[in-house]
Design an enzyme around this catalytic site. Structure first.
Site, PDB file in Angstrom:
ATOM      1  CE  LYS A  13      83.297  11.112  63.519  1.00  0.00           C
ATOM      2  NZ  LYS A  13      82.020  11.787  63.348  1.00  0.00           N
ATOM      3  NE  ARG A  88      78.548   7.056  60.751  1.00  0.00           N
ATOM      4  CZ  ARG A  88      79.594   7.787  60.367  1.00  0.00           C
ATOM      5  NH1 ARG A  88      80.785   7.248  60.306  1.00  0.00           N
ATOM      6  NH2 ARG A  88      79.433   9.054  60.028  1.00  0.00           N
ATOM      7  NE  ARG A 127      81.464  18.795  56.312  1.00  0.00           N
ATOM      8  CZ  ARG A 127      81.632  17.696  57.038  1.00  0.00           C
ATOM      9  NH1 ARG A 127      82.280  17.752  58.178  1.00  0.00           N
ATOM     10  NH2 ARG A 127      81.155  16.548  56.622  1.00  0.00           N
ATOM     11  NE  ARG A 159      81.158  14.366  53.433  1.00  0.00           N
ATOM     12  CZ  ARG A 159      81.390  13.875  54.653  1.00  0.00           C
ATOM     13  NH1 ARG A 159      82.550  14.050  55.225  1.00  0.00           N
ATOM     14  NH2 ARG A 159      80.448  13.213  55.300  1.00  0.00           N
ATOM     15  NE  ARG A 170      76.211  13.129  57.269  1.00  0.00           N
ATOM     16  CZ  ARG A 170      76.989  14.170  56.967  1.00  0.00           C
ATOM     17  NH1 ARG A 170      76.531  15.113  56.159  1.00  0.00           N
ATOM     18  NH2 ARG A 170      78.187  14.267  57.455  1.00  0.00           N
TER      19      ARG A 170
END
Ligand code: ADP
Ligand code: ZN
Length: 212
Positions: A13, A88, A127, A159, A170
């Site tokens: 996204k 969300r 990532r 992160r 998540r």
């Protein structure tokens, strides 16, 4: 154009939102980036949000709705925006509808980017993000830990919520709490579905062709 970009964590996204933002010349509003910037500045919001984000949990609806309310009232949101990471929860979606009506900001387009869960886990664990510009890139494209997007030196980091246990949480929350947002939208709005596997530019083209 007002776009709500919907999809699982790691679906791309943020990457797509940045491309669309520059092609359509409307601001990219990422609630994740807003929260991470609050963390960086060590504001009260940042300190509280970090505890939840590091566990993969959601920041309470009232706080997020307040952030979005303030942001949509800013001058830069006048001519449209791309929302990334909001809503969300169904409660957030309902509040957003109310807010958009109040601010005379209708209609909107809902774009849902899809991909399978295996691919998501692979992407999230592989990532890094740029501290300076929030650009995200896969580990195998990293050369000297500097950012290919903004050129910042040694600015790439993993992160703290991109750890395997947190990723699981998540995804769990996405499936239980965030996915129902699509059912909510499907009742009243047309949802545009876009397959999120493939080359970054191909996916942007897919989105753009369905938007116009
Ligand atoms: P991703 O889409 O990769 O999960 P984001 O950067 O959008 O990452 O969000 C990171 C974290 O920030 C979320 O896991 C959550 O804790 C918090 N967050 C972001 N947006 C919201 C929101 N709309 N409501 C509640 N929490 C949010
Ligand atoms: Zn950068």
């Amino acid at each position: 154009m007002r776009i709500i970009l919907f999809g699982a964590p790691g679906v791309g996204k943020g990457t797509q939102a940045k491309i669309l933002s520059s092609k359509l010349n409307i601001p990219h509003i990422s609630t994740g980036d807003i929260l991470r910037s609050a963390i960086e500045k060590k504001t009260h919001l940042g300190i509280e949000a970090k505890k939840l984000m590091d566990k993969g949990e959601l920041v309470p609806d009232e706080i997020m709705v307040g952030i979005i309310r303030d942001t949509l009232k800013e001058e830069r949101s006048k001519n449209g925006f791309i929302l990334d990471g909001f809503p969300r929860t169904v409660a957030q979606a309902k509040e957003l509808d109310r807010l958009l009506t109040e601010l005379n900001m209708n209609p909107k387009k809902i774009v849902a980017v899809t991909t399978d869960e295996k691919e998501i886990i692979k992407r999230l664990t592989n990532r890094k993000a740029c501290k300076n510009c929030n650009y995200i890139l896969p580990l195998d494209e990293i050369k000297d830990n500097s950012c290919p997007n903004c050129g910042a030196k040694d600015s790439l980091y993993q992160r703290s919520d991109d750890k395997e246990e947190v990723i699981k949480k998540r995804l769990e929350i996405f499936n239980s709490t965030t996915k129902p947002v699509l059912d909510y939208y499907n009742e009243n709005d047309k949802v545009i579905y876009v397959e999120g596997t493939g080359k970054i530019e191909e996916i942007s083209e897919r989105i753009l062709s369905k938007l116009t």
